[in-house]
Motif scaffolding. Structure first.
Motif, mmCIF file in Angstrom:
data_model
loop_
_atom_site.group_PDB
_atom_site.id
_atom_site.type_symbol
_atom_site.label_atom_id
_atom_site.label_comp_id
_atom_site.label_asym_id
_atom_site.label_seq_id
_atom_site.Cartn_x
_atom_site.Cartn_y
_atom_site.Cartn_z
ATOM 1 N N LYS A 9 0.824 -1.215 0.000
ATOM 2 C CA LYS A 9 0.000 0.000 0.000
ATOM 3 C C LYS A 9 0.861 1.270 0.000
ATOM 4 O O LYS A 9 0.678 2.193 0.799
ATOM 5 C CB LYS A 9 -0.937 0.016 1.227
ATOM 6 C CG LYS A 9 -1.786 -1.228 1.377
ATOM 7 C CD LYS A 9 -2.680 -1.462 0.189
ATOM 8 C CE LYS A 9 -3.576 -2.697 0.364
ATOM 9 N NZ LYS A 9 -4.193 -3.123 -0.904
ATOM 10 N N THR A 10 1.812 1.335 -0.938
ATOM 11 C CA THR A 10 2.711 2.492 -0.986
ATOM 12 C C THR A 10 2.283 3.515 -2.041
ATOM 13 O O THR A 10 2.867 4.594 -2.115
ATOM 14 C CB THR A 10 4.148 2.048 -1.306
ATOM 15 O OG1 THR A 10 4.168 1.369 -2.561
ATOM 16 C CG2 THR A 10 4.687 1.140 -0.217
ATOM 17 N N LYS A 11 1.293 3.187 -2.847
ATOM 18 C CA LYS A 11 0.880 4.138 -3.874
ATOM 19 C C LYS A 11 0.196 5.338 -3.234
ATOM 20 O O LYS A 11 -0.660 5.200 -2.353
ATOM 21 C CB LYS A 11 -0.066 3.463 -4.864
ATOM 22 C CG LYS A 11 -0.495 4.375 -6.009
ATOM 23 C CD LYS A 11 -1.492 3.677 -6.945
ATOM 24 C CE LYS A 11 -2.079 4.667 -7.929
ATOM 25 N NZ LYS A 11 -3.150 4.080 -8.769
ATOM 26 N N THR A 12 0.620 6.531 -3.661
ATOM 27 C CA THR A 12 0.039 7.768 -3.143
ATOM 28 C C THR A 12 0.114 8.821 -4.234
ATOM 29 O O THR A 12 0.393 8.492 -5.389
ATOM 30 C CB THR A 12 0.786 8.221 -1.865
ATOM 31 O OG1 THR A 12 0.122 9.353 -1.301
ATOM 32 C CG2 THR A 12 2.232 8.577 -2.147
ATOM 33 N N SER A 13 -0.146 10.074 -3.901
ATOM 34 C CA SER A 13 -0.141 11.124 -4.922
ATOM 35 C C SER A 13 0.857 12.209 -4.547
ATOM 36 O O SER A 13 1.212 12.390 -3.374
ATOM 37 C CB SER A 13 -1.537 11.727 -5.097
ATOM 38 O OG SER A 13 -1.978 12.308 -3.890
ATOM 39 N N LEU A 14 1.303 12.928 -5.570
ATOM 40 C CA LEU A 14 2.255 14.028 -5.398
ATOM 41 C C LEU A 14 1.804 15.179 -6.272
ATOM 42 O O LEU A 14 1.460 14.987 -7.449
ATOM 43 C CB LEU A 14 3.664 13.573 -5.819
ATOM 44 C CG LEU A 14 4.745 14.661 -5.871
ATOM 45 C CD1 LEU A 14 5.139 15.091 -4.465
ATOM 46 C CD2 LEU A 14 5.971 14.168 -6.639
ATOM 47 N N SER A 15 1.791 16.385 -5.710
ATOM 48 C CA SER A 15 1.443 17.580 -6.478
ATOM 49 C C SER A 15 2.712 18.349 -6.828
ATOM 50 O O SER A 15 3.589 18.546 -5.972
ATOM 51 C CB SER A 15 0.501 18.485 -5.674
ATOM 52 O OG SER A 15 -0.737 17.840 -5.463
ATOM 53 N N ALA A 16 2.805 18.760 -8.086
ATOM 54 C CA ALA A 16 3.957 19.555 -8.525
ATOM 55 C C ALA A 16 3.539 20.370 -9.732
ATOM 56 O O ALA A 16 2.930 19.840 -10.672
ATOM 57 C CB ALA A 16 5.138 18.655 -8.891
ATOM 58 N N GLY A 17 3.829 21.679 -9.707
ATOM 59 C CA GLY A 17 3.517 22.533 -10.849
ATOM 60 C C GLY A 17 2.054 22.566 -11.207
ATOM 61 O O GLY A 17 1.706 22.687 -12.386
ATOM 62 N N GLY A 18 1.185 22.429 -10.217
ATOM 63 C CA GLY A 18 -0.247 22.466 -10.477
ATOM 64 C C GLY A 18 -0.811 21.179 -11.027
ATOM 65 O O GLY A 18 -1.976 21.124 -11.417
ATOM 66 N N LYS A 19 0.000 20.098 -11.066
ATOM 67 C CA LYS A 19 -0.474 18.803 -11.554
ATOM 68 C C LYS A 19 -0.355 17.769 -10.449
ATOM 69 O O LYS A 19 0.414 17.927 -9.504
ATOM 70 C CB LYS A 19 0.344 18.357 -12.778
ATOM 71 C CG LYS A 19 0.218 19.289 -13.983
ATOM 72 C CD LYS A 19 1.034 18.770 -15.154
ATOM 73 C CE LYS A 19 0.916 19.696 -16.366
ATOM 74 N NZ LYS A 19 1.736 19.213 -17.518
ATOM 75 N N THR A 20 -1.116 16.680 -10.592
ATOM 76 C CA THR A 20 -1.087 15.597 -9.609
ATOM 77 C C THR A 20 -0.577 14.327 -10.279
ATOM 78 O O THR A 20 -1.002 13.975 -11.384
ATOM 79 C CB THR A 20 -2.482 15.355 -9.018
ATOM 80 O OG1 THR A 20 -2.926 16.562 -8.389
ATOM 81 C CG2 THR A 20 -2.442 14.235 -7.989
ATOM 82 N N TYR A 21 0.331 13.654 -9.590
ATOM 83 C CA TYR A 21 0.948 12.437 -10.116
ATOM 84 C C TYR A 21 0.779 11.298 -9.121
ATOM 85 O O TYR A 21 0.817 11.515 -7.899
ATOM 86 C CB TYR A 21 2.450 12.654 -10.353
ATOM 87 C CG TYR A 21 2.778 13.791 -11.293
ATOM 88 C CD1 TYR A 21 2.946 13.565 -12.655
ATOM 89 C CD2 TYR A 21 2.932 15.099 -10.814
ATOM 90 C CE1 TYR A 21 3.253 14.616 -13.523
ATOM 91 C CE2 TYR A 21 3.232 16.151 -11.672
ATOM 92 C CZ TYR A 21 3.398 15.900 -13.026
ATOM 93 O OH TYR A 21 3.696 16.935 -13.873
ATOM 94 N N ALA A 22 0.606 10.095 -9.638
ATOM 95 C CA ALA A 22 0.638 8.904 -8.795
ATOM 96 C C ALA A 22 2.087 8.471 -8.628
ATOM 97 O O ALA A 22 2.846 8.420 -9.593
ATOM 98 C CB ALA A 22 -0.172 7.777 -9.428
ATOM 99 N N ILE A 23 2.490 8.185 -7.390
ATOM 100 C CA ILE A 23 3.855 7.719 -7.127
ATOM 101 C C ILE A 23 3.807 6.540 -6.158
ATOM 102 O O ILE A 23 2.795 6.316 -5.476
ATOM 103 C CB ILE A 23 4.754 8.834 -6.541
ATOM 104 C CG1 ILE A 23 4.301 9.208 -5.119
ATOM 105 C CG2 ILE A 23 4.780 10.056 -7.443
ATOM 106 C CD1 ILE A 23 5.294 10.083 -4.363
ATOM 107 N N TYR A 24 4.895 5.806 -6.105
ATOM 108 C CA TYR A 24 5.059 4.732 -5.115
ATOM 109 C C TYR A 24 6.027 5.232 -4.064
ATOM 110 O O TYR A 24 7.212 5.429 -4.325
ATOM 111 C CB TYR A 24 5.532 3.444 -5.799
ATOM 112 C CG TYR A 24 4.409 2.782 -6.550
ATOM 113 C CD1 TYR A 24 3.709 1.716 -5.997
ATOM 114 C CD2 TYR A 24 3.992 3.262 -7.791
ATOM 115 C CE1 TYR A 24 2.637 1.138 -6.665
ATOM 116 C CE2 TYR A 24 2.929 2.696 -8.473
ATOM 117 C CZ TYR A 24 2.258 1.626 -7.905
ATOM 118 O OH TYR A 24 1.182 1.061 -8.558
ATOM 119 N N SER A 25 5.505 5.454 -2.865
ATOM 120 C CA SER A 25 6.197 6.218 -1.846
ATOM 121 C C SER A 25 7.218 5.370 -1.087
ATOM 122 O O SER A 25 6.879 4.333 -0.491
ATOM 123 C CB SER A 25 5.180 6.790 -0.855
ATOM 124 O OG SER A 25 5.825 7.295 0.285
#
Length: 889
Positions: A9-25
Motif C-alpha cells: 500500500k505504498t501508492k500515493t499522490s504528489l502535487s507539482a507545478g499544479g499537476k497531480t501524479y501517482a507515485i510509489y512512496s
C-alpha cells in the motif's frame, strides 16, 4: 507501464507545478522496511522499481524486504531481483543488429503460427545514429559535408533498414545521422530525471531509468538517471518486456571533498578516479558519489565521471539529484513543469543530495579534489594513469616493455614526398572525440582557448598529425562559434568532421598513405592522443600502437608538440613568429577565462532550437524511401541479413546439449577485452571478412567498418577473435586472429569451420578480466556462431558474461587458483564438461581434460549462470529464443 499489485500500500499522490501524479512512496515503504534515509540513492531507485512492479511472481515482497536487509549487511548477501527500466537507448552499431533480431523474430513468430506484429518494443526505445561517421576528410572547411556524404553512401542499406524499423515498430524512435552522440543527446534532451507515463487515466511519476546498448550509457548518471550499458541481447529482452535479472549490487561510496585546482580539468579528475576505482576493484558494483566536493562539480563534470564507469569496471557511477541537476535541466531547455516535478519528487522520495546524511555503503574511498593534477592515460588501458610530467618516460617504458624496441629510441624515417620524418612516439592522430568530454563545455572551451592563444603566437600543428573535432552535439558548435573559438580550432586543423563517435571507436579513418607506409614499412610505434574513454590495443587505428587519453586542451597541445618523447610541461611546444620558445603555460587558459565564456555562450535558447526537430533529420535522411510492411523483405545485402538463430526452432526447448570431446579454439591471456573478441574497426582485405566482401563484389574502398556491418552475421562471425593485437597462445609469439587446426596454422574462422565440418564442439580459454570493455553483443554472437559452446576463464566482466548466456554459451570460472596455464594446456587437448544437461545456477561442474598424451585431468569449475532467469535463457538456447517461445505460446 502496467503497475503491480502494491501489497505494501505504498501508492500515493504528489502535487507539482499544479499537476497531480501517482507515485510509489518510499516513505510508506519504511513502515515495513524501517528507516531508509541511509539507503544509497541508487538503491532507492531499484526499490521504487520493486514497489511499482510487485506482482507476486517476477517481483515478490521478499525482493522488497531484501533492501531492508541490505542496509544491515551492506549488500554482502546479494538477493536476485527482477528490474524493469523505464526505457532503452541504442546507438546504431549495436542498434542495427538488435533491430535485425526483432525483424528475424517477426519471421520466427510467423513460422510458429503467431502474429508477427506482437513483436514490438514494450517500453520506449530511442536509437541514435552516431557511430557510422568516419574521418575520411579532415583539416578543411569541407570535411564535415564530405564525411556526411560518404557516410550516406556507405550506409544506405543500413539506413533504409532503420527507417523501415522506425515505421514498422511501435515505441521506437530514430535520431537521424549528424545530430550528436547518443549519450550526449540522452543527457541534453532525451533524459528527464523523473519519467512519467499514463495508465488507466492516471499520470505516474517515477525515476528515469534505462539500459543502453553502449557501455557509456552511464554518462547520464550525472543527471541522476540510473542507467548502464548492456549487450544488445539484454536490451532486446528489456524492449520486449522481460525484466533484467540482477543481484542487488554492492554500492561503493566515493566521497569527494575540496575543489579542483587551477590548471586541472574534468578529464584529469576522471582519469585519476579511473585509476583509483580500478585499483579498488568495483566490477559488477554500483559506485555512488557523495560528500561536499560533489557540490563543487558542474553537472557536465559529473556526467564526464559517469561516462567513465565502464573504465572503472562498475555497473554505474551515480550522482543524486540536487540544485545543479535543476540548473542543467533548465539550461538544456527542459519544460518548466518537468523541472518542478523533478524537485518535488526528489525531495519527497529522499533522493535529493543531503550532505548531512552519509548513506550506508558496502565500502568507501575518498578523494580531495584539490589534489588532482594534469594526467594522461595509456598506452593501452584507461586505468594506466601517467602524470603529465612523466609522459616521455612512460612512453619509453612502453617502447621497451610493450613493443620490444627500447634500443630504438629516437628512430626517425623519411616520409615519401614530404620534407619531414616520423619516428617512434610521434603523434599521428590528435582527436577531440567521443562523449566523455564533448558533453563538457569547460574542456571544449579550454581547447578552443589553447587554439586561440597558439594561433595568436603563430604556432602550427606538426604536419604528420591528423587532427579532428567530433562534437557530441550540434549545441557544441553553437557555443564554439558564438565564442569565436571554432575559427581558432579550424586554423589549427581541428575542423568539425562529424557529430558522432569517431576516433574513440576506431572510426578515425585512414592516415595519409605516405605516413601509413612509413609506419608499417619501418615497424614504428607511433602514438595517438585523444579525448576519449577507450584506448585498447588495435582500437584507434591499425597503424598506431600507443594510444593516450587526454583532455581536449592537451589534445591540441600535443598536436602542436607532435610527439610523446618530449616533456610537454617543460619543453617548448613550438616557436612564435619571432622564433621565441612557447611553453604550455603560455597558451593554457585560466579557470576564470573558461567560466566567463561558458556563462556567456552556453544558452537555453541554443538547446531548445537545436532539439526542436531532433527526429526529422537532414535532407538526405528525408529522401530515404522504405516499404511499410510488418515483416522485412531482406534484400540481398552485405550490411543486413536474416540471422540463423531461429531457423528450425521448435516451440519447446530441449535439454542443453552435452559438451563432450570439444576442441580448443583459443588460449587467451589476461584482460582480453570485447574489442579483442568482437569485430571492430577497419576490415582488412586479406582477412576472412575481406575475402567474403570481395567474393560479393564489394571493392575495398567500400568495405566500411565492422561496426557498420553488424547487421550481417556472415561478415561478423568472420571477424570474431580477429583483432590484430589479440594473442592466441596456441600459436606462441604471434598476434592476430589465428589458431591451429590439427597442427596447421590458419585463421580462427577457417579453423572453426573445419571443426564444425568434423562435428566437433569448441571451447575458448581465457584469463582474468575476460571480456572487459564495451558492451559488444557480437563478442557473444560471434562466439556462438563459430561453434563455441563454453568459455572458461579466471574472472569475467559483467556484461560479457550476461551476453554469453543470452546467446546460449556456457560461462565457466576456474576455482582454487586454477588456470589453463597451471593445467599445462597447449591447445591440443579435448574438453568434456559433465552435468550440463541438468545444470543449476552457480553449480560446480567437473571438467575433464584429455591431454595430448592420452591421460586425463579433472578439475572443478563454477558455472557462472548466477540466477534462475539466466538458467531459463541458457536452457532455451538464448534469451531471444526464450521470449519468442513465450510469445508463441
Amino acid at each position: 507501464m502496467i503497475p503491480g499489485k502494491d501489497s505494501l500500500k505504498t501508492k500515493t499522490s504528489l502535487s507539482a507545478g499544479g499537476k497531480t501524479y501517482a507515485i510509489y512512496s518510499l516513505k510508506k515503504a519504511e513502515e515495513r522496511l524501517g528507516d531508509l534515509s541511509k539507503l544509497p540513492v541508487s538503491l532507492k531507485y531499484l526499490l521504487e522499481n520493486m514497489l511499482r512492479f510487485e506482482d507476486g511472481r517476477t517481483v515478490t515482497t521478499d525482493m522488497i524486504d531484501a533492501f531492508g536487509t541490505w542496509l544491515k549487511n551492506g549488500g554482502k548477501n546479494p538477493v536476485e531481483i527482477a528490474y524493469r527500466p523505464a526505457r532503452v537507448l541504442m546507438q546504431d552499431f549495436t542498434g542495427v543488429p538488435a533491430v535485425v533480431d526483432l525483424a528475424a523474430m517477426r519471421d520466427g513468430l510467423k513460422s510458429l503460427g503467431g502474429d508477427p506484429e506482437k513483436i514490438n518494443p514494450q517500453v520506449p526505445v530511442d536509437l541514435v545514429i552516431d557511430h557510422s561517421v568516419m574521418v575520411d576528410y579532415f583539416g578543411s572547411d569541407e570535411a564535415f559535408d564530405k564525411n556526411v556524404k560518404r557516410e550516406y553512401e556507405r550506409n544506405k542499406e543500413r539506413y533504409e533498414f532503420l527507417k523501415w524499423g522506425q515505421g514498422a515498430f511501435e515505441n521506437f524512435r530514430v535520431v537521424p545521422p549528424g545530430t550528436g552522440i547518443c549519450h550526449q543527446v540522452n543527457l541534453e534532451h532525451l533524459g528527464q530525471t523523473v519519467w512519467t507515463a499514463e495508465y488507466d487515466g492516471e499520470t505516474y511519476a517515477y525515476p528515469d531509468t534505462l539500459v543502453g546498448t553502449d557501455s557509456h550509457t552511464t554518462m547520464v548518471n550525472g543527471l541522476s538517471i540510473l542507467g548502464w550499458g548492456v549487450g544488445g541481447i539484454e536490451a532486446e529482452a528489456a524492449m520486449l518486456g522481460q525484466p533484467v535479472s540482477m543481484l542487488i549490487p554492492e554500492v561503493i561510496g566515493f566521497r569527494l571533498t575540496g575543489k579542483l585546482p587551477e590548471g586541472a580539468t574534468a578529464t584529469d579528475l576522471v582519469l585519476t578516479c579511473t585509476k583509483m576505482l580500478r585499483d579498488k576493484g568495483v566490477v559488477g558494483k554500483f559506485v555512488e558519489f557523495f560528500g561536499p566536493g560533489v557540490g563543487n562539480l558542474s553537472l557536465e563534470d559529473q556526467a564526464t565521471l559517469g561516462n567513465m564507469s565502464p573504465e572503472f569496471g562498475s555497473t554505474c557511477a551515480f550522482f543524486p539529484v540536487d540544485d545543479e541537476t535543476l540548473r542543467y535541466l533548465k539550461t538544456t531547455g527542459r519544460d518548466e513543469d518537468r523541472i518542478e516535478l523533478v524537485e518535488a519528487y526528489a525531495k519527497e522520495q529522499g533522493i535529493w543530495r543531503d550532505d548531512s546524511i552519509e548513506p550506508v555503503f558496502t565500502d568507501t574511498l575518498e578523494l580531495d579534489l584539490s589534489t588532482v593534477v594534469p594526467v594522461i592515460s595509456g598506452p593501452k588501458r584507461p586505468q594506466d594513469k601517467i602524470l603529465l610530467t612523466e609522459a616521455p618516460e612512460a612512453f619509453q617504458a612502453a617502447l621497451d616493455k610493450e613493443y620490444g624496441m627500447g634500443d630504438q629510441a629516437g628512430k626517425q624515417v623519411a616520409v615519401a614526398g614530404a620534407d619531414y620524418t616520423v619516428g617512434h612516439g610521434d603523434v599521428t592522430i590528435a582527436a577531440i572525440t567521443s562523449c566523455t568530454n564533448t558533453s563538457n563545455p569547460s574542456v571544449l572551451i579550454a581547447a578552443g582557448l589553447v587554439a586561440r592563444k597558439a594561433r595568436e603566437k603563430g604556432l602550427k600543428v606538426q604536419p604528420w598529425v591528423k587532427t579532428s573535432l567530433a562534437p557530441g552535439s550540434q549545441v557544441v558548435t553553437d557555443y564554439l562559434e558564438k565564442a569565436g573559438l571554432q575559427d581558432d580550432l579550424d586554423a589549427l586543423g581541428f575542423h568539425t568532421v562529424g557529430y558522432g563517435c569517431t576516433t574513440c571507436i576506431g572510426n578515425s579513418g585512414p592516415l595519409p598513405e605516405p605516413i601509413s607506409n612509413a609506419i608499417n614499412e619501418n615497424d614504428l610505434a607511433v602514438a595517438s592522443v585523444l579525448s576519449g574513454n577507450r584506448n585498447f590495443e588495435g582500437r584507434i587505428s591499425q597503424d598506431i600502437r600507443a594510444n593516450f587519453l587526454a583532455s581536449p586542451p592537451l589534445v591540441v597541445a600535443y598536436a602542436l608538440l607532435g610527439t610523446m618523447t618530449k616533456n610537454i610541461t617543460s619543453e617548448p611546444v613550438g616557436q612564435d613568429t619571432d622564433g621565441n620558445d612557447v611553453y604550455l603555460k603560455d597558451i593554457w587558459p585560466t579557470s576564470a577565462e573558461i567560466a566567463s565564456i561558458v556563462s556567456e555562450c552556453v544558452t537555453r535558447e541554443a538547446f531548445i532550437e537545436r532539439y526542436a526537430d531532433v527526429f526529422k533529420g537532414d535532407e538526405m535522411w528525408q529522401q530515404i524511401e522504405v516499404s511499410g510492411s510488418d515483416t522485412y523483405n531482406w534484400p540481398a545485402s552485405t550490411y543486413v541479413a536474416n540471422p540463423p538463430y531461429f531457423q528450425g526452432m521448435d516451440a519447446r526447448p530441449g535439454d542443453p546439449e552435452p559438451i563432450e570431446g570439444a576442441k580448443i579454439l583459443a588460449l587467451l591471456g589476461d584482460s582480453v577485452t570485447t574489442d579483442h573478441i568482437s569485430p571492430a574497426g577497419a576490415i582488412k582485405d586479406d582477412s576472412p571478412a575481406g575475402s567474403y566482401l570481395q567474393d560479393h563484389q564489394v571493392p575495398e574502398r567500400e568495405f566500411n567498418s565492422y561496426g557498420s556491418r553488424r547487421g550481417n552475421h556472415e561478415v561478423m562471425m568472420r571477424g570474431t577473435f580477429a583483432n590484430i593485437r589479440i594473442k592466441n597462445h596456441m600459436v606462441p609469439g604471434t598476434e592476430g586472429g589465428i589458431t591451429k587446426y590439427n597442427g596447421e596454422t590458419m585463421s580462427i574462422y577457417d579453423a572453426a569451420m573445419k571443426h564444425k565440418a568434423d562435428g566437433k564442439d569448441l571451447v575458448v580459454f581465457g584469463g582474468s578480466l575476460y571480456g572487459n570493455g564495451s558492451s559488444r553483443d557480437w563478442a557473444a554472437k560471434g562466439t556462438v556462431l563459430l561453434g563455441v559452446k563454453a568459455v572458461i576463464f579466471e574472472s569475467v566482466e559483467r556484461i560479457h558474461r550476461s551476453n554469453l548466456i543470452g546467446m546460449g554459451v556456457l560461462p565457466l570460472q576456474f576455482k582454487d587458483g586454477d588456470s589453463w596455464e597451471s593445467l599445462g594446456l597447449s591447445g591440443d587437448e579435448e574438453i568434456t564438461i559433465h552435468g550440463v544437461e541438468d545444470l543449476k545456477p552457480q553449480e560446480e561442474l567437473k571438467m575433464s581434460i584429455k591431454m595430448s598424451d592420452g591421460s586425463t585431468k579433472d578439475v572443478m569449475v563454477l558455472a557462472r549462470i548466477d540466477t534462475a532467469d539466466e538458467l531459463d535463457y541458457y536452457r532455451n538456447g538464448g534469451i531471444l529464443h526464450y521470449v519468442l517461445r513465450k510469445l508463441a505460446a
